[in-house]
Write an enzyme that holds these catalytic residues in place. Sequence first.
Site, short mmCIF file in Angstrom:
data_model
loop_
_atom_site.label_atom_id
_atom_site.label_comp_id
_atom_site.label_asym_id
_atom_site.label_seq_id
_atom_site.Cartn_x
_atom_site.Cartn_y
_atom_site.Cartn_z
CD GLU A 1 -2.92 1.10 2.34
OE1 GLU A 1 -4.05 1.56 2.19
OE2 GLU A 1 -2.50 0.67 3.43
N GLY B 1 4.55 0.98 9.82
CA GLY B 1 4.31 0.33 11.11
C GLY B 1 3.75 -1.06 10.96
CD GLU C 1 -2.70 -2.34 10.69
OE1 GLU C 1 -3.35 -2.44 9.64
OE2 GLU C 1 -1.99 -1.35 10.95
#
Length: 881
Positions: free
Chosen positions: A171, A310, A347
């Site tokens: 991404e 992250g 997430e």
Amino acid sequence: MRFIVGIAAQAMLGLAILGLAMLGLATLGVAGEAVAAPRTAPATAEARQVLPVTLVPAHYDLHLIPDAEHLTFKGVVTVSGTAPKAGRTIVLNAKGLTLDQVSLDGRRAAGVAMDDKLGRATLTFAEPFAAGKHTLTIAYHGPIATGTLGFFAMDYDTSAGKRRTLATNLEPTFARNVLPCWDEPALKATFTVTVEAPADRMVISNMPVAQTTLLPDGPLGHGMKRVRFEQSPRMSTYLLFVGVGDYERVHQMVDGVDVGVVVKRGDTPKAAYALSQATRLLHYYDGYFGVHFPLPKLDLVAAPGEIQGGSMENWGAIFYSQDHLLFDPKASTEREKQLVFLVVSHEMAHQWFGDLVTMAWWDNLWLNEGFARWMQTHAADALHPQWQTGLQAANIFESGKHADAQASTHPVLQPVASAEQALLAFDNITYDKGAAVITMLESYVGPDHFRDGVRRYMKAHAFGNTVDNDLWSQVQAAAGKPVLGIEHDFTRQAGVPLIRVEPTATGVRLVEGRFAEDPDSLKGAPPTGWRIPLAVASPGHPETHLLLTTTAKVAGRAPLVNAGGLAYARVAYPQGVAEALARRMATLSPMDQINLMNDAWALGKSGYEPASNVLAFISRLPAKADPVVWTRALNLLVGIDMRYPTGSPGRAAFQRRALEIVAPLAKALGQEPRTGEAGNVTSLRSALWRAQALFGDAEALARARQVYASGEGSIADQRTALEVVAQAADAATFDALLAKARGTTDPQAKAHIFDAMARTTDPALAARMVEIALGPDAPAGTAAGLLDEVGSWNPDATWAALAPHLAGKLPIDEQEAWLVVSGIAGYSAEPARIADVEAYGRAHIPADARRPIGSAVESIRLNERVRAQALPQIDRWISGR
């Protein structure tokens, strides 16, 4: 993508992770007052760098053969799709790849033209193809990167020697580095993935393994296997994941889903906590979203280091930086335990918000990231209310407001035209302002109506793509309130509302304006206006709830405006009202205490009111105030201390006064943990210890050295002692810490030592730390975070040490380097740094992606003004007491 906590600057803000108590606001407003039309932002489709529609993909059959030793890979992708019209060319995304053979329905392509700048390949065929269904097959090869974007390798030490993990992180627009594809979020397709890898390595992808076949000896040696995975549902390309490593997996079935945590060999004891929380979260999210998790398995995969952004929400195979997933019961602290939960929950929330339902284009990224930032706190408050995560999240709002108060800000719904702009969209506006706006809107409509709207949205758009109106129209329908208008006010125009409190004969008048860190930047700016759901509390009067437009009158001489802290706004009080509120500080709610301190410092830095007001509020905090409140107060005190020039008389006086302010707290906490104390109290004790040492408390420093040398004490004491000792280290101590890090094979433990060393206050050691971060000793993926950390404490020494390296390639991904370098410059208060960072931007960053440079320049100028204006006000306040 990505759980971005920001790096050192956000840590200084004391960022927790979002979410607040719900406050149902009525829609009372001021009749007949107009709201300025918001500035619209999204880029038009014509302005976007999107692919021409030549073939619409329906299914990818991907076969990858990585060569980990030589950092290359081969691939074959077969795409089934539909051509909307006849033609001779197909255009798709590909970057950094060599296309070896291309065929359409078995006919070879006549030509392949690569545009590496746009990340595109144009395939030309000798004979035209008809409209309808086709099969495109491409054999290709490419490099395996050493950064942490695209398809990359991460090396780490073990007791048995070096190991190498391969993984993807795609991404926003890095799938094109792994396979030729249609790399746009709205062009969803199904995937079948096959990977060839050493037989003794685990291979992971989004779906469960369908078949494993041992292979005969070949070019990559003996002992190889081919792993084929089940077909995925329709998903965006950026959610694809492939990982190959010396992994172990622990797992548990919950609600019919196989939930696993995948870690490097030997780390399974560190996986237990994340697995226990993931299983609880899956059940909780199934209920909240009203849609069962649609995949048969969900893996949480730990990187042997840190990855850009992250962590990454790949559907069914989330990839985490190690500190975001691993919790060692023998070495990890309470704050790390909470962090693991928050990132896991963030997430996992994306598995619905982002993966199942995906934004149509990157301008609506906040639908993914703002919501996940909000949801992580919502889940924490539901499953771990003792953490007070909603209260901690007040500091996330500060991150959003800081970015939004700069002239370089942008609307939440922002124009995104290029791949570079898409990457820069992952910022504090998207995450933190987005989360703050969602928090405000949920409180406005009420949690039940909000959840009902979210459920409607999920069911209506599962496996599809959306824009923000699709969500908020469902919430508005469920709530029966004007949600869309309020949401548009806060997402289609930039800026932080400023509510001024003006005395009247019978009470006060609230006047809406705009807050800016540099008020002069608002001269000539277009008008702004917001409908702000607001609560006002005045002693002796019922709490008032209104939808503020331009002005409103409220009762009471010294009201608390924005009671509960849920409105996305700053509040500026007349000095007499501010002093009255300071006297009431001990009686206010924890959220109101934090909000008053945050607003006071922001307004004081920018010249709206005396900067000393923040100390007036902090000094009135009782020792028994909530640990989250005191943690924020300590962060503010440390942040002010760092603004003073080293060795200045003002700094010495400030440090003495800061130690006096925290002395009652230190006495109340004591140095030893009490049986059964809350985890937030333990974390506060550590934060206090670090602050006392920084403020020059000789006893705090001596105790840290003793605890560190003896190896005794609790986990929290050991880690805090390491941080204090490293920050105050001389050259000999620094060398000893470096030797300890080099002798540590566990990449997580090694990273903790380097993180502590990066907090050094010695400029010479900061320069050495820059070389360590750029060298082979830094664990995989940690260079960016180490540079940012050392830069936050020693910006000018860090810049001087980093500058000679800027002409070459830093050991971090190019776009990440833009953010790190501009961030380091932005910590400085030296005017000369402005020319330096602007020159860097011109040399290295495309013109349409230089927003971080503008932000850095504004931060430097603000830091200058703080030294020239705000610190003298604080000095006078201290000398007067």
